[in-house]
Design a protein around this motif. Structure first.
Motif, PDB file in Angstrom:
ATOM      1  N   ALA A   1       0.861  -1.183   0.000  1.00  0.00           N
ATOM      2  CA  ALA A   1       0.000   0.000   0.000  1.00  0.00           C
ATOM      3  C   ALA A   1       0.892   1.226   0.000  1.00  0.00           C
ATOM      4  O   ALA A   1       2.056   1.174   0.432  1.00  0.00           O
ATOM      5  N   ALA A   2       0.346   2.327  -0.490  1.00  0.00           N
ATOM      6  CA  ALA A   2       1.124   3.566  -0.500  1.00  0.00           C
ATOM      7  C   ALA A   2       1.429   4.005   0.919  1.00  0.00           C
ATOM      8  O   ALA A   2       0.640   3.788   1.844  1.00  0.00           O
ATOM      9  N   LEU A   3       2.589   4.624   1.088  1.00  0.00           N
ATOM     10  CA  LEU A   3       2.941   5.172   2.393  1.00  0.00           C
ATOM     11  C   LEU A   3       2.130   6.436   2.660  1.00  0.00           C
ATOM     12  O   LEU A   3       1.684   7.118   1.724  1.00  0.00           O
ATOM     13  N   PRO A   4       1.939   6.778   3.920  1.00  0.00           N
ATOM     14  CA  PRO A   4       1.216   8.017   4.246  1.00  0.00           C
ATOM     15  C   PRO A   4       1.922   9.231   3.660  1.00  0.00           C
ATOM     16  O   PRO A   4       3.136   9.195   3.398  1.00  0.00           O
ATOM     17  N   PRO A   5       1.198  10.338   3.451  1.00  0.00           N
ATOM     18  CA  PRO A   5       1.801  11.523   2.821  1.00  0.00           C
ATOM     19  C   PRO A   5       3.023  12.063   3.557  1.00  0.00           C
ATOM     20  O   PRO A   5       3.906  12.644   2.919  1.00  0.00           O
ATOM     21  N   ALA A   6       3.096  11.892   4.857  1.00  0.00           N
ATOM     22  CA  ALA A   6       4.217  12.439   5.615  1.00  0.00           C
ATOM     23  C   ALA A   6       5.476  11.600   5.511  1.00  0.00           C
ATOM     24  O   ALA A   6       6.555  12.054   5.890  1.00  0.00           O
ATOM     25  N   VAL A   7       5.367  10.368   4.994  1.00  0.00           N
ATOM     26  CA  VAL A   7       6.491   9.440   4.998  1.00  0.00           C
ATOM     27  C   VAL A   7       7.076   9.314   3.593  1.00  0.00           C
ATOM     28  O   VAL A   7       6.342   9.092   2.625  1.00  0.00           O
ATOM     29  N   HIS A   8       8.380   9.444   3.519  1.00  0.00           N
ATOM     30  CA  HIS A   8       9.094   9.303   2.253  1.00  0.00           C
ATOM     31  C   HIS A   8      10.037   8.121   2.347  1.00  0.00           C
ATOM     32  O   HIS A   8      10.782   7.983   3.328  1.00  0.00           O
ATOM     33  N   LEU A   9       9.997   7.256   1.346  1.00  0.00           N
ATOM     34  CA  LEU A   9      10.961   6.165   1.263  1.00  0.00           C
ATOM     35  C   LEU A   9      12.234   6.744   0.649  1.00  0.00           C
ATOM     36  O   LEU A   9      12.306   6.966  -0.549  1.00  0.00           O
ATOM     37  N   LEU A  10      13.204   6.990   1.495  1.00  0.00           N
ATOM     38  CA  LEU A  10      14.415   7.695   1.080  1.00  0.00           C
ATOM     39  C   LEU A  10      15.417   6.760   0.415  1.00  0.00           C
ATOM     40  O   LEU A  10      16.036   7.112  -0.586  1.00  0.00           O
ATOM     41  N   THR A  11      15.600   5.567   0.976  1.00  0.00           N
ATOM     42  CA  THR A  11      16.608   4.627   0.463  1.00  0.00           C
ATOM     43  C   THR A  11      16.045   3.218   0.453  1.00  0.00           C
ATOM     44  O   THR A  11      15.445   2.771   1.438  1.00  0.00           O
ATOM     45  N   LEU A  12      16.229   2.528  -0.647  1.00  0.00           N
ATOM     46  CA  LEU A  12      16.002   1.090  -0.729  1.00  0.00           C
ATOM     47  C   LEU A  12      17.078   0.545  -1.640  1.00  0.00           C
ATOM     48  O   LEU A  12      17.045   0.749  -2.850  1.00  0.00           O
TER      49      LEU A  12
END
Length: 954
Positions: free
Chosen positions: A841-852
Motif C-alpha cells: 500500500a502507498a505510504l502516508p503523505p508524511a512518509v518518504h521512502l528515502l533509500t532502498l
C-alpha cells in the motif's frame, strides 16, 4: 583509531538464523598524547586536503598526472605518510577522502595492508569525515549526501572496524555551511564538526567573544540533542600558521638547529611560535599542519614538526606555558569535552560566506546549471536503479546491456557531491569528466528493470506507429506526471493499462527546442499526456498513431488574456504579455504576480571599491539594478513567450495540476559587449514580506531569511545583491498572513528577495574573468555543439496557498521533482500490458521512502523519513507509524535491526559526547511500539537493515 576507543569483540545479531555484525566501541585507554592542564596545549594536526577533482580530474589527481596544471599526486602522499609514521610512534596523520584511499588500498600488498591496519588500530593514522568526498553544502541534496557518506563509511567499517570509524566531521574547504549538514552529521554519530571557512565579519565577532567553538542546534523539529553538533572553527582555515609550512610546495625556511652552522634559526622559530593568540575558551588550540595535496614528501613535514615540538617544549624549563604535541581532531575534541564548559548555541546556518567586503561566494549557487541539473536527475536514476535491483531480484541483474552494476553509478554520484563538482567551481575539462562518469553510471544501471514484463522486448525507440510507454515511479505514493514525447505524427490515441482512453494532444516543437537540439533530433511535434503510476512500481500506456499528415496549423500570434484549470487561473497583461496575476480557485486567493527576466552585468574588477571580478565562486554585479530583457508573446495551447533571441519561456498549466510550470530556456548568453552576464528571473507580487523570505536547507528543513540581516552578528552590508543571495536547493517561498507563493526548482540555484514582495532566482551565468579563487579560468562554458555558448533549460513550479496549508503541497512537489518517473519504451506487438507495485500500500503523505538498496545477498538497506517539520502542517506534522512486515509486495521481511543515519553503527550502540549549551535542552524522546512497527516523528530519518527473502511474482 579514534581518540579513547579500541576495538572489542564483534557484537552478533541473530535474526532467524542470519548473523549480522558491526564492531562496537567503548571508552578505554586513550591513544592520544597526554596534555598538560596548566599550559596552553597546541594540538598539531598533520593533514592533507585532497580535492576529488578540481583543477585536474579525479584520476589525474590520484596518479599525479598533468602536473603542468597542478603538482599533486595522491598515491604518493599516502605512500610517503605511511613510511614516515612508521619511523616515529609519536607522529599522527589524518585522512579524509575515502574515494582516494579506496583506490590506494586496493593497490597495496597484504603485508602493507596489515601495516596500515596496525597504524589505524594504534591511533597513529586516523580517518576523519570518511565520506567518499568532502561534499559541498550549498548545492547538494541531502539524499545524495547521505549516500556518499554511507559509501565511504561502509568501506572504512568493513576494512578497519571500529578503529577506522571517524568520530569527527571535517569540512575545511566548503564555501559556507548548511544547517542540514550539521543535522545529518549529528545523526551519523559524529562527536563534533570542524570547518575552515567563515564569513569575515562573523569570524571577527566570534574572535572577540571567544565563540569560535559552539553548539549547533541543527533542527527545529528533532528533539535535542538528536541534531545538536559541537562545531569548531579552525584558527587558520586549513593551512599552517604563517611561516610554519614545511611541504615541498611551500617556501618557508626549515628549522636549522646546528649551532655550528650559519643561519641557525631555532630561537627565531620558537619565539614566533610562542606568540600564538588565545582566542578560544579552553587552554587547548588546534593547528592544521598541511594544506592542498601536501605530504607528497612527508619527510619534510615530519622532520621539522619533530624539531618544533622538541624545541618549543624545551622552553618549559625556562617558564614557558606552551605545550606542543602531535594530535588529531578527535584527541582535540576529547580535551574540549573534558573541560566541561557551556557553549554558545547557534540555530541558523553559515550562509552566505564572504571573505572580504565585496567578495561574496554566492555565484557558485548557480554556476554550471546544466551540470547541476544532470547531477539531480542522475540521483533520481540511481535511486530507481537501487530499487529495481531489490524489488526484481536476481533476474534484474541480467539484460541486453550486460550485467547490472549499481556500484558504478553510486561512485559517480558520490564523486559529484564534492565541493568542486556539483558546485560548478572546477575547470571545464574536470566538469566534463564528472558528466562522463555520471553517463557511464547510467549505462551500467540500464540493466535493472522492474520485471520480465519490462525487460523482454526492450527496443529503446518510439519510431513505431504503435508502442508502449512503461512508467516507473520511484516514490512510495501514486503520482500523476506529464509525459512529453517527440513525435512526427499529428494525431495519436493513448490508453492506460486497462484500455481506457487517456486525453492527449499534439503540439508543435517550440523554436527554442529546435535551437537547443541542433541536429540531434528531427521530431516536429510533441505528444503530451498525463500518466498515473503506482507507488514504487510501474504501469504501461499504449500509444497508437492515428494521423501522420502535415503539422498542426500555425498558431495564432496574439496576447493571451489567461489560462486556467479547475485549480488555478493565470492572467497576462494585454500590453506587455507578462504574467499579471495568479489565483487559487479552491481557496479564492489571488495575488498580483509579474514575472520577467533580467541580467546583472558581471563586474570585471575594475572599479574604485574593489578589484574583485565575478567568477565561478564570486557573484558581484557591477550595479544593484538588473537590466530587463524585452519580450514578445505567441500562443498555442500553452503560452509561449519570447523575450530575446537568447531567452524564451513556456507557461504551462496541466489538467489536475495545482502548480503553474514555467519552462525557461536561456542561452547562449551574448558577450559581444565584452561583459559577463548573470541571468535571473524575478517574481514581483503583492505579498507583504517585510524583508523576509524562506529557503530550504539541502532539500529538507526550511530557514527564514531576512534582507541585510544575520542572526549571529550585526551585519555591515557591502554588496546589496550578492550579500542577500542564498542557496535554493529545491524550493523557496515568500508569504504574509494570507498568501504564500512557493517556487519549486529542478536543480540547485541561488536566489534572494531583494525587494519586498519579490523573489529572484539566478538561472544562468557566463563570465569573462577568473575570480582569483584558484580555478584559474573564467566560467565561460562552450562545447562542440554549442561553440557560441551553453544553452540551458529548466523549469520552476509555482503554487499559491494559505501559509498554514502550503507545506502539504510544496513538500510532495519538491519530492516528486527530485525523484521523477523513469520512462521506457517497447514495441506494443511484443508484449501485453502489465502493472506492478513494490508496496502492499502507498505510504502516508508524511512518509518518504528515502533509500532502498541491496546491502548484501540476503539483506537490504531501508531508510524511511518523516518529510514534514514540526508545526509545519496541521495534517502532516504528526508522528506516523509504519509496519515493516506489511511494507513490500515482493519481499518477505525476516528480520530487522536499526542503524544510525550513515549505516555504520547499530542505533542502540551509538554513543556521542554530551555537550552543555548556554541554554537548556529538553529530554531526548525514545521508545517505539515494536520491532516491526516503527514510528517517525517530524524530520526524523530512520535507517534499517532488513533480512529479506525475495518472492517471485507470478
Amino acid at each position: 583509531m579514534a581518540a579513547g576507543k579500541q576495538q572489542l569483540p564483534v557484537a552478533l545479531l541473530f535474526i532467524l538464523g542470519g548473523v549480522w555484525s558491526f564492531p562496537l566501541v567503548q571508552d578505554t585507554k586513550p591513544s592520544c598524547h597526554i596534555t598538560k592542564p596548566n599550559m596552553l596545549n597546541v594540538h598539531l594536526v598533520p593533514h592533507t586536503h585532497d580535492d576529488v577533482g578540481w583543477l585536474k580530474t579525479v584520476d589525474q589527481y590520484y596518479y599525479g598526472d598533468r602536473n603542468d596544471i597542478q603538482h599533486a599526486g595522491v598515491q604518493y602522499i599516502l605512500d610517503s605518510v605511511v613510511d614516515q609514521l612508521l619511523k616515529n610512534p609519536d607522529r599522527r596523520f589524518i585522512y579524509v577522502e575515502t574515494a582516494f584511499f579506496y583506490r590506494w588500498w586496493k593497490q597495496q600488498s597484504s603485508s602493507m595492508q596489515q601495516t596500515v591496519k596496525r597504524l589505524v588500530n594504534e591511533g597513529r593514522l586516523e580517518f576523519v569525515n570518511g565520506g567518499w568526498c568532502m561534499s559541498d553544502e550549498a548545492t547538494t541534496h541531502y539524499s545524495a549526501v547521505i549516500d556518499q557518506m554511507t559509501l565511504g563509511l561502509r568501506f572504512l567499517n568493513d576494512t578497519f572496524g571500529a578503529c577506522g570509524r571517524p568520530r569527527v566531521a571535517w569540512h575545511i574547504d566548503p564555501f559556507g555551511h548548511a544547517r542540514e549538514h550539521a543535522s545529518m552529521f549529528a545523526q551519523m554519530g559524529y562527536d563534533g564538526f570542524f570547518f575552515g571557512r567563515l564569513d569575515y565579519q562573523d569570524r571577527d565577532h566570534r574572535m572577540i567573544e571567544k565563540e569560535q567553538e559552539l553548539l549547533w542546534r541543527a533542527s527545529d523539529s528533532l528533539t535535542p540533542p538528536m541534531a545538536d553538533l559541537f562545531t569548531g572553527i579552525l584558527p587558520n582555515g586549513y593551512n599552517p600558521p604563517e611561516g610554519f609550512c614545511w611541504d615541498q610546495l611551500c617556501h618557508d625556511p626549515p628549522i636549522r638547529d646546528d649551532p655550528d652552522l650559519e643561519d641557525y634559526n631555532v630561537d627565531d622559530v620558537v619565539n614566533r611560535f610562542l606568540v600564538i593568540a588565545m582566542v578560544y575558551k579552553t587552554n587547548h588550540i588546534i593547528m592544521t599542519m598541511g594544506s592542498d595535496f601536501q605530504y607528497e614528501n612527508a619527510n619534510l613535514w615530519y622532520k621539522n614538526l619533530d624539531k618544533l615540538i622538541h624545541y618549543v617544549n624545551a622552553q618549559q624549563a625556562n617558564g614557558s606555558k606552551v605545550n606542543v604535541l602531535y594530535s588529531t581532531p578527535s584527541c582535540y575534541l576529547q580535551e574540549l569535552h573534558r573541560a566541561n564548559l557551556t557553549w554558545s548555541l547557534k540555530r541558523d546556518d553559515f550562509f552566505p560566506y564572504a571573505d572580504d567586503a565585496h567578495d561574496f561566494w554566492t555565484g557558485y549557487f548557480t554556476s554550471r546549471p546544466a551540470l547541476k541539473r544532470y547531477e539531480r536527475i542522475s540521483n533520481s536514476n540511481l535511486q530507481t536503479c537501487n530499487q529495481l535491483e531489490v524489488l526484481a531480484g536476481p533476474v534484474s541483474r541480467q539484460g541486453p546491456f550486460g550485467v547490472g552494476d549499481s556500484d558504478t553509478m553510486k561512485e559517480a554520484m558520490a564523486v559529484a557531491q564534492h565541493h568542486d563538482a556539483v558546485s560548478g567551481t572546477e575547470k571545464q575539462h574536470v566538469a566534463n569528466d564528472y558528466a562522463r562518469r555520471l553517463a557511464n553510471g547510467w549505462q551500467h544501471c540500464q540493466v535493472f528493470q522492474a520485471s520480465h514484463c519490462l525487460y523482454h522486448g526492450y527496443s529503446g525507440t518510439i519510431m513505431s506507429s504503435r508502442f508502449l510507454v512503461i512508467v516507473y515511479n520511484p516514490l512510495a505514493r501514486p503520482v500523476t506526471w506529464p509525459v512529453r514525447l517527440p513525435v512526427n505524427g499529428t494525431a495519436y490515441a493513448v490508453s492506460d493499462v486497462k484500455g481506457k482512453p487517456v486525453d492527449c494532444q499534439v503540439v508543435p516543437v517550440s523554436k527554442a527546442t529546435q535551437e537547443v537540439r541542433r541536429n540531434r533530433g528531427f521530431a516536429i511535434n510533441e505528444l503530451v499526456f498525463q500518466v498515473q503510476a503506482p507507488p514504487l512500481g510501474y504501469t504501461t500506456y499504449s500509444v497508437s498513431l492515428i494521423q501522420d499528415g502535415p503539422p498542426p496549423a500555425s498558431t495564432q500570434r496574439r496576447t493571451p488574456t489567461g489560462i486556467q484549470n479547475k485549480f488555478l487561473r493565470v492572467t497576462f497583461d494585454p500590453d506587455t504579455g507578462l504574467l499579471s496575476s495568479l489565483s487559487n480557485l479552491e481557496t479564492k486567493q489571488s495575488i498580483k504576480l509579474t514575472q520577467n527576466f533580467y541580467w546583472y552585468n558581471a563586474s570585471d574588477g575594475n572599479n574604485t571599491e574593489s578589484n574583485q571580478p565575478s567568477g565561478a565562486y564570486i557573484f558581484r554585479p557591477n550595479s544593484s539594478t538588473p537590466f530587463i530583457i524585452s519580450k514578445t508573446t505567441s500562443v498555442v495551447q500553452e503560452v509561449r513567450q519570447w523575450f530575446a533571441p537568447w531567452v524564451s519561456q513556456v507557461v504551462r498549466l496541466y489538467a489536475d495540476s495545482k502548480a503553474l510550470e514555467l519552462e525557461w530556456t536561456v542561452g547562449p548568453l551574448p558577450i559581444d559587449d565584452n561583459l559577463g552576464k548573470e541571468v535571473i528571473t524575478r517574481l514581483d507580487t503583492s505579498i507583504k514580506t517585510d524583508r523576509f523570505f524562506y529557503t530550504d536547507s539541502n532539500g529538507r528543513e526550511v530557514l527564514q531569511r531576512k534582507k541585510d540581516f544575520r542572526p549571529t552578528w550585526n551585519l555591515k552590508q557591502s554588496e546589496p545583491i550578492a550579500g542577500n543571495y542564498y542557496p535554493i536547493n529545491s524550493r523557496a517561498f515568500i508569504k504574509d498572513d494570507v498568501d504564500q507563493l512557493t517556487v519549486v526548482t529542478d536543480r540547485s540555484q541561488g536566489g534572494g528577495s531583494i525587494q519586498n514582495g519579490s523573489l529572484e532566482i539566478m538561472l544562468h551565468r557566463r563570465l569573462l574573468y577568473d575570480d582569483v579563487r584558484g580555478v584559474g579560468e573564467p566560467l565561460n562554458e562552450t562545447s562542440d555543439i554549442f561553440p557560441e555558448g551553453l544553452i540551458v533549460r529548466g523549469r520552476l513550479l509555482l503554487s499559491l496557498e494559505h501559509p498554514a496549508a502550503a507545506a502539504d503541497l510544496h513538500r510532495p512537489m519538491a519530492e516528486q521533482e527530485v525523484l521523477q518517473p523513469l520512462l521506457a519504451f517497447v514495441d506494443g506487438d511484443l508484449m501485453t500490458h502489465c502493472t506492478f507495485s513494490g508496496l502492499q500500500a502507498a505510504l502516508p503523505p508524511a512518509v518518504h521512502l528515502l533509500t532502498l538498496t541491496q546491502w548484501d545477498k540476503d539483506s537490504v538497506l531501508l531508510r524511511l523519513e518523516h518529510q514534514f517539520q514540526s508545526r509545519e502542517s496541521k495534517l502532516n506534522s504528526q508522528p506516523v507509524t509504519v509496519n515493516l512486515q506489511k511494507l513490500f509486495s515482493t519481499l518477505v521481511v525476516l528480520g530487522v535491526s536499526e542503524l544510525n543515519l550513515s549505516a555504520n553503527q547499530w542505533k542502540d550502540k551509538m554513543t556521542r559526547f554530551d555537550w552543555t549549551p548556554q541554554k537548556g535542552t529538553g529530554p531526548l524522546q525514545t521508545g517505539y511500539p515494536s520491532e516491526w512497527e516503527v514510528t517517525l516523528r517530524p524530520m526524523e530519518i530512520r535507517t534499517f537493515l532488513l533480512k529479506v527473502q525475495n518472492v517471485q511474482l507470478k
